[in-house]
Motif scaffolding. Sequence first.
Motif, short mmCIF file in Angstrom:
data_model
loop_
_atom_site.label_atom_id
_atom_site.label_comp_id
_atom_site.label_asym_id
_atom_site.label_seq_id
_atom_site.Cartn_x
_atom_site.Cartn_y
_atom_site.Cartn_z
N CYS A 168 0.83 -1.21 0.00
CA CYS A 168 0.00 0.00 0.00
C CYS A 168 0.87 1.26 0.00
O CYS A 168 2.02 1.25 0.41
CB CYS A 168 -0.90 -0.02 1.23
SG CYS A 168 -2.10 1.34 1.30
N HIS A 194 -2.09 -4.21 4.57
CA HIS A 194 -1.77 -3.95 5.97
C HIS A 194 -3.01 -3.71 6.82
O HIS A 194 -4.10 -3.42 6.30
CB HIS A 194 -0.84 -2.73 6.06
CG HIS A 194 -1.49 -1.46 5.62
ND1 HIS A 194 -2.05 -0.56 6.49
CD2 HIS A 194 -1.70 -0.95 4.37
CE1 HIS A 194 -2.56 0.47 5.80
NE2 HIS A 194 -2.36 0.25 4.51
N CYS A 202 -6.02 -0.27 7.06
CA CYS A 202 -5.91 0.38 5.74
C CYS A 202 -7.21 1.13 5.44
O CYS A 202 -8.30 0.59 5.59
CB CYS A 202 -5.65 -0.68 4.66
SG CYS A 202 -5.42 0.03 3.02
ZN LIG Z 1 -3.42 1.12 3.05
#
Ligand SMILES: [Zn+2]
Length: 173
Positions: free
Chosen positions: A45, A98, A101
Amino acid sequence: MAEVSSFLPVDDFSDLIAANQTFADDFSLGGFDGVAHAGVAIVTCMDSRINPLAMLGLQYGDAKIFRNPGGRVTTAALEALVLGVHLLGVNRILIVPHTRCAMTANTEAELRDRVGQSMGVDASWQQFNVIPDQLAALDEDVQTVRSHPLIPDSVAVGGFVYDVDTGLIDQKL
Ligand SMILES: [Zn+2]
């Protein structure tokens, strides 16, 4: 765009440009190759709490890193992974969304509404690819990479979740 830019101070980037000058003052990596020296590619991310190299004990030059909101295996991510495997030394691929998020915590409508309010215009046309079920999305992404016709079985593909509060990765797939 020009209207927005006119509100910004002219020295918007001056601190970063000055920092870059300091960085370049003792830069010793000119001519370094672009191969992934640890054979690693990471899809993760854009979240600012993630330091992809540090969390895996890797150094400059070790890994190819592809980031987007949510850490999804998109068409562009696959493009990067195929190039990484065939031209840049990648033999291990980690897909690492993760905890906490934003892409899992909001609906598409909520994100459109928040962005629309921030901008003061309609944002209902903007796609955000929210992730209703993170583990299901991770499973889908791992399978997409593993079954890609241009990614051989000799490449290890793992699905992990990074915990932004402990620093640990948890292998799920
Ligand atoms: Zn994220």
